[in-house]
Structure formats: structure tokens, C-alpha cells
Design an enzyme around this catalytic site. Structure first.
Site, PDB file in Angstrom:
ATOM      1  N   GLY A 178      -1.321  -6.074  18.767  1.00  0.00           N
ATOM      2  CA  GLY A 178      -0.101  -6.642  18.481  1.00  0.00           C
ATOM      3  C   GLY A 178      -0.104  -7.845  17.690  1.00  0.00           C
ATOM      4  O   GLY A 178       0.916  -8.445  17.636  1.00  0.00           O
TER       5      GLY A 178
ATOM      6  N   ASP B 145      -4.847  -0.448   6.073  1.00  0.00           N
ATOM      7  CA  ASP B 145      -5.416  -0.713   7.248  1.00  0.00           C
ATOM      8  C   ASP B 145      -6.942   0.160   7.702  1.00  0.00           C
ATOM      9  O   ASP B 145      -7.951  -0.199   7.935  1.00  0.00           O
ATOM     10  CB  ASP B 145      -4.902  -0.596   8.405  1.00  0.00           C
TER      11      ASP B 145
ATOM     12  N   SER C 268      -5.248  -3.238  15.247  1.00  0.00           N
ATOM     13  CA  SER C 268      -6.090  -2.876  16.437  1.00  0.00           C
ATOM     14  C   SER C 268      -6.075  -1.122  16.241  1.00  0.00           C
ATOM     15  O   SER C 268      -6.965  -0.615  16.671  1.00  0.00           O
ATOM     16  CB  SER C 268      -5.600  -3.339  17.519  1.00  0.00           C
ATOM     17  N   SER C 269      -4.791  -0.711  15.894  1.00  0.00           N
ATOM     18  CA  SER C 269      -4.739   0.779  15.809  1.00  0.00           C
ATOM     19  C   SER C 269      -5.571   1.366  14.734  1.00  0.00           C
ATOM     20  O   SER C 269      -6.108   2.489  15.248  1.00  0.00           O
ATOM     21  CB  SER C 269      -3.205   1.211  15.486  1.00  0.00           C
TER      22      SER C 269
ATOM     23  N   ASP D  35       0.831  -1.066  -0.101  1.00  0.00           N
ATOM     24  CA  ASP D  35       0.031  -0.047  -0.106  1.00  0.00           C
ATOM     25  C   ASP D  35       0.662   1.158  -0.030  1.00  0.00           C
ATOM     26  O   ASP D  35       0.655   2.258  -0.593  1.00  0.00           O
ATOM     27  CB  ASP D  35      -1.311   0.054   1.245  1.00  0.00           C
TER      28      ASP D  35
END
Length: 376
Positions: free
Chosen positions: A116, A166, A121-122, A30
């Protein structure tokens, strides 16, 4: 566990959710403006929020614990907020920096996206907050616009030079489909993925090896790709195709050749995966996944002994294909398996980890789920 009302002594104005993601194929492409093919997970980060008029941003996380973090929105600046709070604070900063008239809020966060594990998750955290702010302050931004602001929060505020995949996956994915994203122009196509009808399942094997993409390794890889593109006179490695690869590699120093080889071949693997899905041949994804892992292991060198073991054990137990997913340096492995063999494959990987003295992996089944949305 503290409720919103217990924390802030009033009711929230609403609740929003944004999912983690699994990338089927298209790793480290990306930020080279290439192709990716993620699906959203059922696991989400959930935000309860209410506006404030005094310029305060108050944050509390069920996973972070501790007291409420209190910040002033007009004092937010890159690098000013450490730890998990930097992600939601960064979104507010990015909105304000882009000129959107947003103020403070009381926010309660809860998540079942493993942290992690290479499952983003971020981005789930950023996108849930972005969706909440878009509604609370009636901004009317599109999903791609919110994704770009969430990416800016991670890049400029937190300091992780991630690409756009993401955040686009968390904002734009749809149930029953993979998101075929062209990172160069952000065009998307929802590609149907009916694993159940094909008698297949997608296992996610969290190796429990924690990665930290802010430690410099990820940034070094991106910088290497950008250097290679510059040496080749290209705007990005996306502009190099398989036919031009041999000549291009001859023009590059030895240390950059493997990076370029991975990016070019990975873009081709994404296109092959989309073709297989369009043809309804989901089992054909298996060898594509396995080839992708070999490239990440041997050329990009972002695998580790635990992810390699998970791939090898899954394949030995009958998986159609397997690879690490996410940025690397630990995290999760995905394995395409026959649905009736999922428990057997998961048990085989667990046994292999136990025999090697590793912490046993956590296993879940990935089902293509919904992107960011308002819950109530």
C-alpha cells in the site's frame, strides 16, 4: 513463522524473487501507451514452490498469516478469489487462459516490499509467482511475456486496470540502471543511474497513507484518458505531443483537459529525465521530479495532504527535487538529495509530519536493483 516444509511436509523445488519498484518519472502514462522510467528496489517478494499433480493450488503468505489457502486451478475465474491470494491465483489463471500447460503448486510467500506504499507490492507478488511457474513448468517465456501475463492477472482476475509499467519493472529492471520503457511497443533501454558517483541518494518516504487502486478512482482516471483520446480521434494519448496540445485542449470538455495536460507533459518529462541521465547530470533530475509532482497534484489530482507535505518538507530541507510516486491517493514520495544530507532531509520530513499530527513516515533509500530471478 512456518517454513515450507512445515506447511507442506516436503521440500520446495526452488525459490524465486521479484522486486518492488520506484518510478523515477512517468506516472499514469503507461496505460496511455507513453514513457516510464522506473528502477527496481532491493525489497522483494520471495516464492518457494513445488509442483502438484492433483490440480490443487495451495498458498500461504508470511504477511497474510492464517491457514493455507487451497484452490483448484480448473475452477479459477476472474473475481473468484478475494484478498491477497487473488494475485498469485490470477497468475496461474492467466497462464492457463493463455494456453500454457500448467497445473497446481504448493507456494509459500514472503515479502519485505511495503504494502500500500505505492511501491508495487502487487506486481512483485505476481512476477515472483510468474517466474516460479515459468521455471517449474519449463515454459521458456521471456521477461516481457511474463510481465504481460502478470498484468493480465491484475487487470482481468483481480480487477485493477493497471498499465504495464509495474510488471515490466519487476521483471526487467537491472542493477545500477533505470528502465526506459515505451509502453506502446514494450521496447526497453537500461539507462545507467549511478547515484553514489554523483554524491546523491534517492530517499523513499512512505507516508503510511494506504491507497487502494481497486476502489474505482484509478479506473475513472483511465476511463477519462481513454475518452479524451477517442474525442481527439487518437488511439491513445501517447499520440499527442506538446506541439499539438493547445489545439487539442480546445477540443475537449473542461473535465478532461487537466488529464490530457498531465499525460502529455509527463511524457516530455520522462524524455528530459533520460537525457539528463545520458548526460551524467543526475542533479538535473530534481526539478523534473518536482514539476511532475505539481502536475500530479494540480492536474491529475491524485496527491493528498500527506504526500504534498512530504514533498514540501523535503524541498525546504534542501532536496534537489521530490514527488509522489505510484498511482497516488497516498503511498510514497521520492526525494533526490545529496548523499550526506539524506538523514537531515528524512528527519525534516518526519518532524513536519509529527507537527501536523500525522503518523511518522517510514524511510528507505532506493538503490537500482535486479529484476525477477531464481534464487536457488
Amino acid at each position: 513463522m512456518s517454513t515450507f516444509t512445515e506447511l507442506y511436509h516436503r521440500a520446495p523445488e526452488g525459490e524465486w524473487a521479484a522486486p518492488g519498484r520506484v518510478n523515477l518519472i512517468g506516472e499514469h502514462t503507461d496505460y496511455n501507451l507513453g514513457f516510464v522510467l522506473p528502477i527496481a528496489l532491493p525489497q522483494t517478494t520471495r516464492v518457494q514452490a513445488a509442483r502438484r499433480t492433483d490440480g490443487l493450488l495451495r498458498l500461504w503468505s508470511a504477511q497474510g498469516g492464517g491457514p493455507v489457502t487451497e484452490l483448484r486451478v480448473d475452477e479459477l475465474a476472474p473475481g473468484s478469489v478475494a484478498g491477497w491470494a487473488g494475485y498469485p491465483a490470477g497468475v496461474v489463471w492467466a497462464l492457463r487462459d493463455a494456453g500454457h500447460p500448467v497445473g497446481g503448486a504448493d507456494i509459500r510467500l514472503d515479502s519485505d516490499v511495503p504494502s500500500g506504499a505505492g511501491l508495487s507490492s502487487s506486481a512483485a507478488l505476481e512476477c515472483a509467482v510468474a517466474a516460479a511457474y515459468d521455471d517449474l513448468y519449463r515454459l521458456g517465456l521471456s521477461a516481457p511475456e511474463l510481465a504481460l501475463l502478470a498484468q493480465r492477472a491484475e487487470n482481468a482476475f483481480v480487477g485493477v486496470p493497471c498499465g504495464i509499467m509495474d510488471q515490466m519493472a519487476s521483471m526487467c529492471c537491472r542493477p545500477g540502471a533505470a528502465l526506459f520503457l515505451d509502453s506502446r511497443n514494450l521496447t526497453v533501454r537500461q539507462v545507467p543511474v549511478d547515484l553514489g558517483a554523483a554524491g546523491l541518494a534517492l530517499l523513499v518516504l512512505d507516508t503510511r497513507v494506504k491507497h487502494d487502486l481497486g476502489d474505482g478512482a484509478y479506473a475513472a482516471l483511465r476511463a477519462g484518458c481513454e475518452k479524451a483520446a477517442a474525442l481527439l480521434g487518437l488511439p491513445a494519448l501517447r499520440s499527442l505531443d506538446a506541439a499539438g496540445l493547445p489545439v487539442a485542449l480546445e477540443r475537449l470538455p473542461d473535465d478532461l483537459r487537466p488529464l490530457v495536460r498531465h499525460v502529455v507533459s509527463e511524457n516530455a518529462r520522462v524524455e528530459a529525465a533520460v537525457a539528463a541521465l545520458d548526460a551524467g547530470d543526475l542533479a538535473a533530475l530534481g526539478p523534473i521530479l518536482t514539476a511532475g509532482h505539481a502536475s500530479l497534484r494540480d492536474d491529475y489530482r491524485v496527491s493528498c495532504p500527506e504526500t504534498d507535505l512530504a514533498v514540501d518538507a523535503a524541498l525546504a530541507a534542501g532536496a534537489h527535487g521530490a514527488r509522489m510516486t505510484g498511482g497516488g491517493f497516498g503511498g510514497s514520495v521520492i526525494a533526490l538529495v545529496d548523499a550526506d544530507a539524506a538523514e537531515h532531509v528524512a528527519a525534516a520530513v518526519t518532524a513536519a509530519f509529527r507537527a501536523a499530527g500525522h503518523t511518522e513516515p517510514r524511510t528507505l533509500t532506493a538503490v537500482p536493483a535486479e529484476g525477477a530471478r531464481r534464487l536457488r
